[in-house]
Design a protein around this motif. Structure first.
Motif, PDB file in Angstrom:
ATOM      1  N   PHE A 153       1.589   9.216  10.415  1.00 57.62           N
ATOM      2  CA  PHE A 153       0.108   9.221  10.142  1.00 57.62           C
ATOM      3  C   PHE A 153      -0.236   9.399   8.705  1.00 57.62           C
ATOM      4  CE2 PHE A 153      -4.066  11.507  10.131  1.00 57.62           C
ATOM      5  CZ  PHE A 153      -4.914  10.397  10.329  1.00 57.62           C
ATOM      6  N   ILE A 154       0.416  10.691   8.066  1.00 60.42           N
ATOM      7  CA  ILE A 154       0.389  11.193   7.006  1.00 60.42           C
ATOM      8  C   ILE A 154       0.688   9.985   5.959  1.00 60.42           C
ATOM      9  CG2 ILE A 154       0.678  12.574   5.104  1.00 60.42           C
ATOM     10  CD1 ILE A 154      -1.143  13.666   7.302  1.00 60.42           C
ATOM     11  N   ASP A 155       1.988   9.342   6.192  1.00 63.84           N
ATOM     12  CA  ASP A 155       2.601   8.439   5.228  1.00 63.84           C
ATOM     13  C   ASP A 155       1.484   7.059   5.355  1.00 63.84           C
ATOM     14  OD1 ASP A 155       4.673   9.916   4.963  1.00 63.84           O
ATOM     15  OD2 ASP A 155       5.823   8.944   6.116  1.00 63.84           O
ATOM     16  N   THR A 156       0.918   6.857   6.467  1.00 64.83           N
ATOM     17  CA  THR A 156      -0.017   5.781   6.472  1.00 64.83           C
ATOM     18  C   THR A 156      -1.278   5.978   5.658  1.00 64.83           C
ATOM     19  OG1 THR A 156       0.901   5.005   8.644  1.00 64.83           O
ATOM     20  CG2 THR A 156      -1.300   4.330   7.989  1.00 64.83           C
ATOM     21  N   LEU A 157      -1.883   7.205   5.769  1.00 64.66           N
ATOM     22  CA  LEU A 157      -2.914   7.252   4.960  1.00 64.66           C
ATOM     23  C   LEU A 157      -2.680   7.186   3.608  1.00 64.66           C
ATOM     24  CD1 LEU A 157      -4.521  10.388   6.843  1.00 64.66           C
ATOM     25  CD2 LEU A 157      -5.307   8.085   6.940  1.00 64.66           C
ATOM     26  N   ILE A 158      -1.669   7.879   2.898  1.00 66.73           N
ATOM     27  CA  ILE A 158      -1.126   7.822   1.932  1.00 66.73           C
ATOM     28  C   ILE A 158      -1.204   6.327   1.117  1.00 66.73           C
ATOM     29  CG2 ILE A 158       0.850   7.969  -0.165  1.00 66.73           C
ATOM     30  CD1 ILE A 158       1.358  10.872   1.598  1.00 66.73           C
ATOM     31  N   VAL A 159      -0.452   5.279   2.063  1.00 69.92           N
ATOM     32  CA  VAL A 159      -0.421   4.043   1.695  1.00 69.92           C
ATOM     33  C   VAL A 159      -1.784   3.418   1.544  1.00 69.92           C
ATOM     34  CG1 VAL A 159       0.463   1.913   2.628  1.00 69.92           C
ATOM     35  CG2 VAL A 159       2.143   3.633   2.539  1.00 69.92           C
ATOM     36  N   ILE A 160      -2.579   3.518   2.424  1.00 70.40           N
ATOM     37  CA  ILE A 160      -3.924   2.928   2.696  1.00 70.40           C
ATOM     38  C   ILE A 160      -4.701   3.496   1.381  1.00 70.40           C
ATOM     39  CG2 ILE A 160      -6.069   3.171   3.582  1.00 70.40           C
ATOM     40  CD1 ILE A 160      -4.720   3.201   6.226  1.00 70.40           C
ATOM     41  N   VAL A 161      -4.562   4.717   0.918  1.00 69.74           N
ATOM     42  CA  VAL A 161      -5.200   5.283  -0.265  1.00 69.74           C
ATOM     43  C   VAL A 161      -4.710   4.677  -1.483  1.00 69.74           C
ATOM     44  CG1 VAL A 161      -5.383   7.589  -1.737  1.00 69.74           C
ATOM     45  CG2 VAL A 161      -5.911   7.463   0.766  1.00 69.74           C
ATOM     46  N   ILE A 162      -3.485   4.532  -1.537  1.00 71.27           N
ATOM     47  CA  ILE A 162      -2.787   3.739  -2.647  1.00 71.27           C
ATOM     48  C   ILE A 162      -3.299   2.252  -2.623  1.00 71.27           C
ATOM     49  CG2 ILE A 162      -0.670   2.967  -3.782  1.00 71.27           C
ATOM     50  CD1 ILE A 162       0.860   5.387  -2.735  1.00 71.27           C
ATOM     51  N   ILE A 163      -3.305   1.500  -1.861  1.00 72.66           N
ATOM     52  CA  ILE A 163      -3.807   0.291  -1.550  1.00 72.66           C
ATOM     53  C   ILE A 163      -5.234   0.131  -2.209  1.00 72.66           C
ATOM     54  CG2 ILE A 163      -4.421  -1.647  -0.264  1.00 72.66           C
ATOM     55  CD1 ILE A 163      -1.876  -0.902   1.702  1.00 72.66           C
ATOM     56  N   LEU A 164      -6.020   1.023  -1.523  1.00 74.25           N
ATOM     57  CA  LEU A 164      -7.622   0.987  -2.195  1.00 74.25           C
ATOM     58  C   LEU A 164      -7.800   1.244  -3.460  1.00 74.25           C
ATOM     59  CD1 LEU A 164      -9.130   2.836   1.004  1.00 74.25           C
ATOM     60  CD2 LEU A 164      -9.098   0.518   0.509  1.00 74.25           C
ATOM     61  N   PHE A 165      -6.792   2.192  -4.172  1.00 81.64           N
ATOM     62  CA  PHE A 165      -6.965   2.612  -5.448  1.00 81.64           C
ATOM     63  C   PHE A 165      -6.737   1.587  -6.318  1.00 81.64           C
ATOM     64  CE2 PHE A 165      -4.995   4.039  -9.432  1.00 81.64           C
ATOM     65  CZ  PHE A 165      -5.881   4.833  -9.909  1.00 81.64           C
ATOM     66  N   VAL A 166      -5.397   0.707  -5.888  1.00 85.26           N
ATOM     67  CA  VAL A 166      -5.207  -0.341  -6.649  1.00 85.26           C
ATOM     68  C   VAL A 166      -6.123  -1.504  -6.769  1.00 85.26           C
ATOM     69  CG1 VAL A 166      -3.547  -2.406  -6.759  1.00 85.26           C
ATOM     70  CG2 VAL A 166      -2.752  -0.036  -6.451  1.00 85.26           C
ATOM     71  N   LEU A 167      -6.610  -1.687  -5.462  1.00 81.22           N
ATOM     72  CA  LEU A 167      -7.723  -2.759  -5.373  1.00 81.22           C
ATOM     73  C   LEU A 167      -8.924  -2.540  -6.342  1.00 81.22           C
ATOM     74  CD1 LEU A 167      -7.658  -3.649  -1.389  1.00 81.22           C
ATOM     75  CD2 LEU A 167      -6.608  -4.817  -3.365  1.00 81.22           C
ATOM     76  N   CYS A 168      -9.433  -1.237  -6.358  1.00 81.03           N
ATOM     77  CA  CYS A 168     -10.457  -0.980  -6.916  1.00 81.03           C
ATOM     78  C   CYS A 168     -10.186  -1.022  -8.592  1.00 81.03           C
ATOM     79  CB  CYS A 168     -10.919   0.643  -6.805  1.00 81.03           C
ATOM     80  SG  CYS A 168     -11.476   0.766  -5.207  1.00 81.03           S
ATOM     81  N   MET A 169      -9.181  -0.755  -9.096  1.00 77.46           N
ATOM     82  CA  MET A 169      -8.609  -0.971 -10.461  1.00 77.46           C
ATOM     83  C   MET A 169      -8.478  -2.421 -10.716  1.00 77.46           C
ATOM     84  SD  MET A 169      -8.583   2.066 -11.796  1.00 77.46           S
ATOM     85  CE  MET A 169      -7.650   1.369 -13.272  1.00 77.46           C
ATOM     86  N   ILE A 170      -8.096  -2.930 -10.104  1.00 77.93           N
ATOM     87  CA  ILE A 170      -7.910  -4.653 -10.170  1.00 77.93           C
ATOM     88  C   ILE A 170      -9.628  -4.921 -10.324  1.00 77.93           C
ATOM     89  CG2 ILE A 170      -7.486  -6.821  -9.577  1.00 77.93           C
ATOM     90  CD1 ILE A 170      -4.991  -5.645  -7.989  1.00 77.93           C
ATOM     91  N   LEU A 171     -10.285  -4.731  -9.524  1.00 76.82           N
ATOM     92  CA  LEU A 171     -11.661  -5.254  -9.393  1.00 76.82           C
ATOM     93  C   LEU A 171     -12.509  -4.545 -10.696  1.00 76.82           C
ATOM     94  CD1 LEU A 171     -13.760  -6.813  -7.746  1.00 76.82           C
ATOM     95  CD2 LEU A 171     -14.408  -4.439  -6.604  1.00 76.82           C
ATOM     96  N   ILE A 172     -12.240  -3.483 -11.003  1.00 77.76           N
ATOM     97  CA  ILE A 172     -12.914  -2.694 -12.357  1.00 77.76           C
ATOM     98  C   ILE A 172     -12.437  -3.269 -13.558  1.00 77.76           C
ATOM     99  CG2 ILE A 172     -13.106  -0.812 -13.704  1.00 77.76           C
ATOM    100  CD1 ILE A 172     -12.982   0.983 -11.270  1.00 77.76           C
ATOM    101  N   ILE A 173     -11.142  -3.764 -13.689  1.00 78.64           N
ATOM    102  CA  ILE A 173     -10.607  -4.427 -14.728  1.00 78.64           C
ATOM    103  C   ILE A 173     -11.108  -6.069 -14.845  1.00 78.64           C
ATOM    104  CG2 ILE A 173      -8.383  -5.753 -15.839  1.00 78.64           C
ATOM    105  CD1 ILE A 173      -7.094  -2.869 -14.777  1.00 78.64           C
ATOM    106  N   SER A 174     -11.282  -6.485 -13.587  1.00 77.75           N
ATOM    107  CA  SER A 174     -11.804  -8.154 -13.717  1.00 77.75           C
ATOM    108  C   SER A 174     -13.237  -8.024 -13.865  1.00 77.75           C
ATOM    109  CB  SER A 174     -11.782  -8.587 -12.157  1.00 77.75           C
ATOM    110  OG  SER A 174     -10.329  -8.496 -11.636  1.00 77.75           O
ATOM    111  N   TYR A 175     -14.050  -6.896 -13.704  1.00 78.31           N
ATOM    112  CA  TYR A 175     -15.442  -6.931 -14.137  1.00 78.31           C
ATOM    113  C   TYR A 175     -15.415  -6.496 -15.629  1.00 78.31           C
ATOM    114  CZ  TYR A 175     -20.010  -4.981 -14.871  1.00 78.31           C
ATOM    115  OH  TYR A 175     -21.205  -4.808 -15.495  1.00 78.31           O
TER     116      TYR A 175
END
Length: 502
Positions: free
Chosen positions: A49-71
């Protein structure tokens, strides 16, 4: 002085840039995530469960960074027209400026993707005569058709101002109500040709390998050990079931290849207007490539064994600079066409070219060298495999007669021909290629001769032309050395002037 009105790309550029960046990391990301197996869980009581949450947080962080850079990239990208130039400012951390004189623009290539078409937008790739490492000079990711037409209009206007005399003449001509630029259709590919193109291309093998690779990634979900046990039971019943299974898999690969080819080459049309060629294709992503005729350095007629058997060929043109499509140096002019029809089309496009010049073939004393070309290194390899993997390794020995047949085929196909201004070179790997270029387009001709070939007075010739960002070559081997030296003398730039002085 032109308008200083600053233009921005359409906001959909943000999403296009976002998904383009996402596409480049999705496959490595899947490999990383599934590399240790599908051991993820959203159950709080699970150890994962903890490993899964960490992976989800990393994925969301990467997606947000890509979106911000694109903007930010979209926000900082502006362009305008000034002093007969297309001026662009862009940059994430460092602001960059690029000024492109309209008169230097060679071609404008259009692309309409799945994001462009519903909004009636287009991506414009701008190419100039300058070499940009196989890339376009600038890309306007998403603009309206009106904006794209404005760039093309300014480009044409700038090209008319080469001199005061030409300017006056051209303005009168273009203002004439009788003047109308005519675009004629050179070739349109039928749906029947599309299916035949997919069936006889190497795409089936690529799709087959891709499907096999994808299936291998799901070993945590599919119990291959059980399937293997069932397969062994099937094999006991007979090899027919195995053959049927392989044929079904090949049929699926063929169908996927047909779909991909159909989508890529849908409504493939070649048009000509004045001194430019226009190639349009695509269903989901519609592309239009513009090729100035003066940038074409050579033509290749490619015939793979299956297509040659039925009289079909592929026509490829070599263009100086990039092609406007991922920097490819080769542009497919006719993906699949009957060879005789191809000659008629090429005669219209290049009326000064002779496509049926009689060839000078390799001499008989070179036949042995062609036959033994692959046997020199294949023989020890196949013998070693057959010995260490006996008895199944004996199947490898079938490669030797096939290599002998290929050598004989290459000997029969090889040839060259030259007239006053044109050079034709014919060679074969597995596919037969007829390469045609002009003397003034050749960058260099090099001759080579090994010690063993020297004893037989044989040599090899390589022709270099400018293509893409680097160049392209065509080679023939084991020809009479004296005849090749004659081609070398023919190419020397000062040959005719020296003869005139004498």
């Amino acid at each position: 002085m032109m308008s200083r009105n600053v233009n921005r790309l359409h906001p959909i550029t943000i999403m296009i840039s976002f998904f383009a960046s996402l596409k480049s990391i999705v496959i490595p990301g899947i490999i990383i995530l599934l590399g240790r197996g599908f051991h993820y869980s959203l159950n709080p009581s699970s150890k994962q469960f903890i490993d899964t949450l960490i992976v989800i947080v990393i994925i969301l962080f990467v997606l947000c960074m890509i979106l911000i850079i694109s903007y930010i990239n979209w926000k900082r990208f502006v362009y305008w027209f000034e002093d007969e130039e297309l001026r662009i400012e862009y940059g994430l951390f460092v602001k960059k400026k690029r000024y492109i004189p309209f008169e230097r623009i060679q071609s404008l290539n259009y692309k309409e993707g799945v994001f462009h078409r519903p909004l009636k937008l287009v991506k414009v790739s701008i190419e100039t005569a300058a070499d940009s490492g196989g890339k376009s000079e600038a890309d306007l990711t998403a603009i309206t058709r009106v904006q794209a037409d404005t760039i093309e209009k300014e480009m044409k206007k700038a090209k008319k101002k080469l001199s005061e005399v030409e300017q006056n003449e051209r303005v009168d001509f273009y203002n004439s109500p009788n003047h109308q630029s005519v675009r004629t259709i050179i070739h349109r590919m039928s749906k029947k040709d599309l299916i035949l193109l997919a069936t006889t291309s190497s795409g089936i093998g690529v799709v087959f390998s891709g499907l096999a690779a994808i299936m291998s990634q799901f070993d945590d979900w599919i119990r291959y050990d059980e399937l293997y046990g069932q397969l062994q039971s099937f094999v006991k019943l007979g090899t027919i079931i195995v053959i049927i299974a392989v044929l079904i898999f090949l049929l699926i690969s063929w169908f996927v290849s047909v779909v991909i080819t159909f989508l890529s080459y849908y409504e493939f049309v070649v048009e000509k207007e004045e001194d430019k060629l226009f190639i349009s294709k695509g269903l989901l992503e519609k592309k239009r490539i513009t090729i100035p005729m003066k940038r074409i350095q050579g033509v290749r007629i490619v015939e793979n064994p299956f297509r040659q058997l039925f009289g079909y060929s592929t026509i490829v043109i070599e263009s100086a600079g990039s092609s406007g499509e991922k920097g490819e140096r080769k542009i497919v002019l006719l993906p699949l066409v009957k060879k005789q029809l191809a000659f008629k089309i090429l005669e219209k496009l290049f009326p000064e070219t002779q496509w049926d010049l009689p060839l000078e073939h390799a001499p008989k004393r070179a036949k042995r060298r062609y036959l033994l070309t692959y046997l020199y290194w294949l023989t020890p390899i196949t013998l070693s495999i057959s010995y260490f993997a006996f008895p199944y390794g004996l199947w490898v020995l079938i490669i030797l007669p096939l290599a002998l047949i290929l050598g004989a085929w290459q000997y029969k196909s090889a040839g060259y021909a030259a007239n006053e201004q044109q050079l034709t070179v014919v060679y074969r790997g597995i596919s037969k290629t007829t390469f045609v270029t002009f003397k003034q387009r050749i960058q260099a001709i090099s001759l080579s001769q090994s010690y063993l070939a020297k004893r037989k007075s044989l040599g090899s010739m390589t022709v270099h032309i400018m293509s893409g960002s680097s160049g392209s070559v065509a080679s023939i081997k084991h020809f009479d050395q004296e005849n090749l030296e004659g081609i070398f003398e023919w190419y020397q730039p000062n040959t005719h002037s020296l003869q005139n002085k004498k």
